[in-house]
Write an enzyme that holds these catalytic residues in place. Structure first.
Site, short mmCIF file in Angstrom:
data_model
loop_
_atom_site.label_atom_id
_atom_site.label_comp_id
_atom_site.label_asym_id
_atom_site.label_seq_id
_atom_site.Cartn_x
_atom_site.Cartn_y
_atom_site.Cartn_z
N ARG B 17 9.15 -0.37 8.23
CA ARG B 17 8.10 0.39 8.92
C ARG B 17 6.73 -0.16 8.59
O ARG B 17 6.50 -0.63 7.48
CB ARG B 17 8.15 1.85 8.48
CG ARG B 17 9.24 2.64 9.16
CD ARG B 17 8.96 4.10 9.11
NE ARG B 17 9.50 4.71 7.90
CZ ARG B 17 8.87 5.64 7.20
NH1 ARG B 17 7.69 6.06 7.57
NH2 ARG B 17 9.43 6.17 6.13
N THR B 18 5.83 -0.07 9.56
CA THR B 18 4.45 -0.49 9.30
C THR B 18 3.78 0.55 8.42
O THR B 18 3.75 1.73 8.76
CB THR B 18 3.67 -0.56 10.63
OG1 THR B 18 4.34 -1.43 11.51
CG2 THR B 18 2.28 -1.06 10.38
N LEU B 19 3.29 0.12 7.29
CA LEU B 19 2.60 1.06 6.41
C LEU B 19 1.10 0.81 6.40
O LEU B 19 0.31 1.75 6.38
CB LEU B 19 3.16 0.94 4.99
CG LEU B 19 4.63 1.37 4.89
CD1 LEU B 19 5.19 1.01 3.52
CD2 LEU B 19 4.77 2.85 5.15
#
Lengths: 281, 240
Positions: B17-19
């Site tokens: 996931r893009t954090l």
């Protein structure tokens, strides 16, 4: 068409290169009650004959709104037609959701045709037994398409399908060149005339037919019975002659039409009056 | 790619996931003008506070009628370009004379961005989508949480705070090309002075009914000779 040993499966070719099951499906369309469509540059009109099984029952629905800009008239197995209409509605609404704009009619008919084609190439399926006249508007103008159980589709200026559709086609063949520039009212009148041709002398009333219109600035909708009956009365009162094709969308039947000719196949009074003979049915 | 959608909080999914963003672009500004849309963006790709990449093209044409400009994570912009490539390819494969206009592309992107946001895996971008189709001009924006709208002038990031006030005062209908460029350059100059992620190398793009043109990179002239900058410490003993 006679039974033969190659007509059991849709996936069996005949030695002459025919798929009989597909052709039989097209027969089912020819047996259904008539549906016609015609278009001008700005409008498309669909009309169908709706016979009820008996006086006690309701009429069968043969014209469906698919979206504000597309409608379809069917002939053949109406249950198949209903299912395909639902598919078309689904495609239109999904496209609108993703792209906030109307699905182009040409795309919808290709999707429909591809769906029909699948059923001609799977041994566990059968072809859809319904012909669809798809009328709609998009950026490139007004369109009328015919989708066949074989998976073919064609674009038309005017077309008729179902039983005795040849009579309607003959009428429209004489007049189709005027349709492109026709006014909305004249287009509807021509549709009613064409529909009447398929009735073989039976009286045309709004109880046995359905008419629907879509046009620029006009969402697809089915005309109500009163409006249709008023239009029928208008041209029957005018001595059962085809309306002159001047752009005169008035509602009073005061057009000085020299009446008197009461042949069911009305004499043509178009501007290009090249000695057209009265049509015999 | 598939398993990330099943459990929002599992550790297996987390690594996909893009954090936070890594290489980012700063503002994009777009305006409507007489013949179509003008869009401007600099060519900087920052790595945190380092102005690391200085030739990043942050505006690209889409199909025949549209232009997209992006700020935010550059790798996510590249992913979006891949999505759009697939979209336009499938659109032209129909071969039926229809083509996706800017409105359609904008809405498609809105759906993509919003859906990613709902899966807690956003594409970390703010996008400007402009175009002309059949004489109709269209200019819209959508960001990583799916907020989307159209307007006569839009901007992303710092552009919203520094450029749009200028545009609200000075934009008007039927700007000429020259006036539009001057207006955008005025906005970019302010951003260059005040946005620390801005670099002095920019491209201007125009889109009209005839098509898209993106200029060669060029720089803005800046002025640093303000009297307040001479002898800056004159009023503060001991400062540097």
């Amino acid at each position: 068409m006679f039974r033969n040993q190659y007509d059991t499966d849709v996936t069996t070719w005949s030695p002459a290169g025919r798929l009989f099951q597909v052709e039989y499906a097209m027969e089912a369309v020819k047996q259904g009650s008539a549906a016609i469509g015609l278009r001008s540059k700005t409008h498309v009109v669909l009309a169908s004959v709706n016979k009820a099984n008996s006086e006690l029952s309701s009429h069968q629905k043969k014209i469906f709104k698919v979206d504000d800009h597309i409608g379809v008239a069917i002939a053949g197995l109406t249950a198949d037609g209903r299912v395909l209409s639902r598919y078309m509605r689904s495609e239109c609404i999904n496209y609108s959701y993703s792209y906030e704009s109307k699905l182009p009619v040409g795309r919808l008919v290709v999707q429909l045709a591809d769906k029909a084609q699948v059923c001609t190439q799977r041994s566990w399926k059968r072809p859809y037994g319904v012909g669809l006249l798809v009328g709609g508007l998009d950026e490139s103008g007004a369109h009328l398409y015919y989708n066949c159980p074989s998976g073919n589709y064609f674009e038309y200026q005017a077309f008729a399908i179902g039983s005795r559709s040849q009579a309607a086609k003959t009428y429209m063949e004489r007049k189709f060149e005027t349709f492109a520039e026709s006014s909305r009212e004249n287009l509807i009148k021509d549709a009613l005339f064409a529909l009447r041709e398929t009735l073989q002398g039976e009286k045309l009333t709004s109880t046995i037919c359905t008419v629907a219109v879509v046009g620029i600035g006009e969402a697809f909708h089915i005309l109500d019975k009163e409006t249709v009956q008023a239009l029928i009365n208008e041209f029957e009162i005018a001595g059962e002659e085809a309306p002159a094709n001047e752009a005169a969308p008035e509602d009073q039947g005061g057009d000085a039409q020299p009446g008197g000719d009461v042949q069911p196949g009305a004499a043509d009074q178009g501007p290009a009056d090249e000695g057209v003979a009265p049509m015999d049915i | 790619m598939e398993n990330s959608s099943y459990s929002l909080l599992s550790s297996e999914a987390d690594s996909q996931r893009t954090l936070y963003p890594y290489v980012t672009g700063t503002s994009v500004i777009g305006i409507k003008y007489k013949d179509g849309i003008l869009m401007v963006a600099d060519m900087g790709g920052s790595y945190g506070s380092t102005l690391r990449y200085k030739s990043v093209e942050r505006m690209k044409p889409v199909g025949k009628h549209s232009l997209i400009g992006a700020s935010g994570e550059i790798s996510d912009f590249q992913e979006i370009l891949r999505y759009l490539d697939e979209l336009t390819l499938n659109d032209s494969m129909w071969d039926d004379g229809n083509s996706l206009g800017p409105k359609e592309v904008h809405n498609y992107l809105t759906r993509v961005m919003y859906n990613r946001r709902n899966k807690f895996n956003p594409l970390w971008n703010s996008l400007v989508l402009g175009g002309v189709k059949n004489g109709q001009k269209y200019l819209g924006t959508v960001n990583m949480i799916g907020v989307h709208y159209e307007d006569n002038h839009v901007a992303t990031g710092f552009g919203n705070h520094l450029a749009r006030p200028i545009l609200r005062d000075e934009w008007h209908e039927n700007l000429s090309f020259e006036d539009g460029v001057k207006l955008l350059e005025k906005c970019m100059r302010v951003l260059l002075y005040r946005d620390r992620s801005a670099v002095n190398k920019l491209q201007i793009a125009k889109i009209t009914d005839e098509g898209v043109t993106i200029s060669q990179p060029y720089s803005l002239k800046t002025f640093w000779n303000f009297s307040a900058f001479q002898n800056p410490t004159v009023g503060a003993e001991g400062s540097w």
